[in-house]
Design a protein around this motif. Structure first.
Motif, PDB file in Angstrom:
ATOM      1  N   LYS A 138     -18.163 -14.990  23.967  1.00 49.93           N
ATOM      2  CA  LYS A 138     -18.034 -14.342  22.657  1.00 49.93           C
ATOM      3  C   LYS A 138     -19.350 -14.402  21.883  1.00 49.93           C
ATOM      4  CE  LYS A 138     -13.060 -15.088  21.976  1.00 49.93           C
ATOM      5  NZ  LYS A 138     -12.036 -15.818  21.183  1.00 49.93           N
ATOM      6  N   LEU A 139     -19.977 -15.568  21.891  1.00 47.62           N
ATOM      7  CA  LEU A 139     -21.227 -15.715  21.167  1.00 47.62           C
ATOM      8  C   LEU A 139     -22.326 -14.859  21.799  1.00 47.62           C
ATOM      9  CD1 LEU A 139     -22.765 -17.047  18.868  1.00 47.62           C
ATOM     10  CD2 LEU A 139     -23.227 -18.992  20.392  1.00 47.62           C
ATOM     11  N   SER A 140     -22.304 -14.759  23.112  1.00 46.40           N
ATOM     12  CA  SER A 140     -23.286 -13.925  23.801  1.00 46.40           C
ATOM     13  C   SER A 140     -23.165 -12.465  23.368  1.00 46.40           C
ATOM     14  CB  SER A 140     -23.099 -14.049  25.313  1.00 46.40           C
ATOM     15  OG  SER A 140     -24.058 -13.298  26.004  1.00 46.40           O
ATOM     16  N   ASP A 173     -29.359 -24.674  15.361  1.00 44.19           N
ATOM     17  CA  ASP A 173     -30.159 -25.832  15.755  1.00 44.19           C
ATOM     18  C   ASP A 173     -29.403 -26.693  16.770  1.00 44.19           C
ATOM     19  OD1 ASP A 173     -32.734 -27.329  15.040  1.00 44.19           O
ATOM     20  OD2 ASP A 173     -31.241 -28.902  14.796  1.00 44.19           O
ATOM     21  N   TYR A 174     -28.110 -26.828  16.588  1.00 38.72           N
ATOM     22  CA  TYR A 174     -27.278 -27.505  17.596  1.00 38.72           C
ATOM     23  C   TYR A 174     -27.303 -26.736  18.917  1.00 38.72           C
ATOM     24  CZ  TYR A 174     -24.836 -30.643  14.248  1.00 38.72           C
ATOM     25  OH  TYR A 174     -24.499 -31.615  13.344  1.00 38.72           O
ATOM     26  N   LEU A 175     -27.184 -25.413  18.833  1.00 38.51           N
ATOM     27  CA  LEU A 175     -27.100 -24.579  20.033  1.00 38.51           C
ATOM     28  C   LEU A 175     -28.335 -24.748  20.906  1.00 38.51           C
ATOM     29  CD1 LEU A 175     -25.424 -22.287  21.482  1.00 38.51           C
ATOM     30  CD2 LEU A 175     -26.906 -20.671  20.262  1.00 38.51           C
ATOM     31  N   VAL A 176     -29.512 -24.715  20.291  1.00 41.66           N
ATOM     32  CA  VAL A 176     -30.753 -24.803  21.069  1.00 41.66           C
ATOM     33  C   VAL A 176     -31.123 -26.244  21.397  1.00 41.66           C
ATOM     34  CG1 VAL A 176     -31.610 -22.671  20.047  1.00 41.66           C
ATOM     35  CG2 VAL A 176     -32.301 -24.861  19.052  1.00 41.66           C
ATOM     36  N   GLY A 177     -30.438 -27.209  20.734  1.00 38.11           N
ATOM     37  CA  GLY A 177     -30.719 -28.619  20.950  1.00 38.11           C
ATOM     38  C   GLY A 177     -29.631 -29.307  21.740  1.00 38.11           C
ATOM     39  N   PRO A 178     -28.805 -30.136  21.077  1.00 37.31           N
ATOM     40  CA  PRO A 178     -27.836 -30.966  21.802  1.00 37.31           C
ATOM     41  C   PRO A 178     -26.758 -30.206  22.576  1.00 37.31           C
ATOM     42  CG  PRO A 178     -27.545 -31.151  19.413  1.00 37.31           C
ATOM     43  CD  PRO A 178     -28.834 -30.434  19.635  1.00 37.31           C
ATOM     44  N   ILE A 179     -26.429 -28.996  22.182  1.00 37.36           N
ATOM     45  CA  ILE A 179     -25.451 -28.227  22.961  1.00 37.36           C
ATOM     46  C   ILE A 179     -26.046 -27.820  24.305  1.00 37.36           C
ATOM     47  CG2 ILE A 179     -24.212 -26.002  23.048  1.00 37.36           C
ATOM     48  CD1 ILE A 179     -23.602 -26.340  20.088  1.00 37.36           C
ATOM     49  N   GLY A 180     -27.362 -27.641  24.341  1.00 37.87           N
ATOM     50  CA  GLY A 180     -28.043 -27.367  25.605  1.00 37.87           C
ATOM     51  C   GLY A 180     -27.994 -25.916  26.062  1.00 37.87           C
ATOM     52  N   LYS A 181     -27.875 -24.999  25.102  1.00 41.06           N
ATOM     53  CA  LYS A 181     -27.794 -23.581  25.475  1.00 41.06           C
ATOM     54  C   LYS A 181     -28.878 -22.767  24.767  1.00 41.06           C
ATOM     55  CE  LYS A 181     -22.864 -23.805  26.619  1.00 41.06           C
ATOM     56  NZ  LYS A 181     -23.046 -23.624  28.068  1.00 41.06           N
ATOM     57  N   LYS A 186     -33.362 -17.872  23.502  1.00 38.33           N
ATOM     58  CA  LYS A 186     -34.677 -17.604  24.075  1.00 38.33           C
ATOM     59  C   LYS A 186     -34.687 -16.394  25.010  1.00 38.33           C
ATOM     60  CE  LYS A 186     -36.504 -21.012  21.887  1.00 38.33           C
ATOM     61  NZ  LYS A 186     -37.358 -20.722  20.709  1.00 38.33           N
ATOM     62  N   ASP A 187     -33.555 -16.090  25.635  1.00 33.89           N
ATOM     63  CA  ASP A 187     -33.501 -14.950  26.554  1.00 33.89           C
ATOM     64  C   ASP A 187     -33.402 -13.604  25.844  1.00 33.89           C
ATOM     65  OD1 ASP A 187     -33.650 -16.759  28.586  1.00 33.89           O
ATOM     66  OD2 ASP A 187     -31.601 -16.501  29.311  1.00 33.89           O
ATOM     67  N   TRP A 194     -37.020 -14.163  15.777  1.00 32.53           N
ATOM     68  CA  TRP A 194     -36.375 -14.446  14.484  1.00 32.53           C
ATOM     69  C   TRP A 194     -36.094 -15.934  14.347  1.00 32.53           C
ATOM     70  CZ3 TRP A 194     -30.935 -15.720  14.408  1.00 32.53           C
ATOM     71  CH2 TRP A 194     -30.382 -15.846  13.133  1.00 32.53           C
ATOM     72  N   TRP A 195     -35.539 -16.557  15.392  1.00 27.64           N
ATOM     73  CA  TRP A 195     -35.227 -17.976  15.341  1.00 27.64           C
ATOM     74  C   TRP A 195     -36.499 -18.807  15.177  1.00 27.64           C
ATOM     75  CZ3 TRP A 195     -32.015 -21.388  13.948  1.00 27.64           C
ATOM     76  CH2 TRP A 195     -32.176 -22.713  14.340  1.00 27.64           C
ATOM     77  N   ASP A 196     -37.534 -18.478  15.928  1.00 24.36           N
ATOM     78  CA  ASP A 196     -38.792 -19.220  15.808  1.00 24.36           C
ATOM     79  C   ASP A 196     -39.332 -19.140  14.380  1.00 24.36           C
ATOM     80  OD1 ASP A 196     -38.685 -19.921  18.471  1.00 24.36           O
ATOM     81  OD2 ASP A 196     -40.149 -18.422  19.127  1.00 24.36           O
ATOM     82  N   ASP A 197     -39.176 -17.979  13.768  1.00 19.05           N
ATOM     83  CA  ASP A 197     -39.649 -17.764  12.403  1.00 19.05           C
ATOM     84  C   ASP A 197     -38.853 -18.609  11.411  1.00 19.05           C
ATOM     85  OD1 ASP A 197     -39.906 -16.652   9.752  1.00 19.05           O
ATOM     86  OD2 ASP A 197     -40.716 -14.824  10.605  1.00 19.05           O
TER      87      ASP A 197
END
Length: 213
Positions: A138-140, A173-181, A186-187, A194-197
């Motif tokens: 769903k998030l994808s 921040d959780y998604l790219v960090g502790p969630i591990g996705k 990034k893909d 946008w996220w990097d900004d």
């Protein structure tokens, strides 16, 4: 009296904190220990009757729900710091639209991932692998829409950073960090930019440095 934010170390209150820091508003924080059930005690329920964080007290005024508090801060302190609501009624419409998208479409599957990957063992329930898979799918699909939109717009509401962007910070921040996705961000070229900004903004870095668990 200085504005007080209850529960600063958790994700949703960080929407409030980053907004306050962006706007240069003085505030104090009051820790709330969820594991000890402090959010269910009468004193806290007097501030937030649903027993969740954040709760905010600004003098005699009380308000809860992180996105509502963001709007309140941005409106009350509109004359200082960046204009996080936009300069025109059309800008404001876009900000509100994408705040609603974050709350109703982006956040629910990400919250499922957060609970079942990060907190299931701590909270004492088994992670639901089927729900994790469905939530990622769903998030994808949501992020595919973001990718198309951000290919034509630097930020969600236009060419300016707004509350709509800031609202995404804590749980992504959780998604790219502790969630591990992190690959989900990034893909996607435009989502990644946008996220990097937005995640490199000084206000967000300060929020993480001061209020991470």
């Amino acid at each position: 009296m200085v504005l007080k934010v209850y529960g600063p170390h958790f994700a949703s209150p960080k929407r409030v904190l980053v907004t306050l820091i962006e706007k240069g508003v003085a505030f104090e924080t009051v820790p709330v220990d969820l594991m000890k059930g402090e959010h269910k005690q009468p004193d806290f329920l007097a501030l937030q009757p649903f027993g969740t964080v954040p709760a905010v007290v600004d003098g005699d005024y009380k308000i809860f729900e992180s996105r509502a508090v963001m709007r309140y801060i941005a409106e009350k302190y509109r004359s200082q710091g960046p204009d996080l609501l936009g300069k025109t009624v059309e800008d404001r419409g876009q900000v509100e639209q994408w705040l609603d998208v974050e709350a109703t479409t982006y956040h629910p599957p990400l919250l499922n991932l957060t609970l079942h990957i990060m907190f299931a063992s701590v909270m004492g329930f088994p992670a639901d692998e089927k729900l994790i898979k469905e939530s990622e799918e769903k998030l994808s699909a949501v992020l595919d829409v973001y990718e198309a939109h951000l290919s034509k717009s630097k930020y969600l509401a236009g060419d300016f950073v707004s509350l709509a962007d800031l609202a995404h910070l804590p749980f992504t921040d959780y998604l790219v960090g502790p969630i591990g996705k992190a690959y989900m961000i990034k893909d996607r070229k435009h989502v990644s930019a946008w996220w990097d900004d937005i995640s490199s903004r000084p206000a967000w870095k300060e929020t993480l440095e001061k209020y991470s668990l």
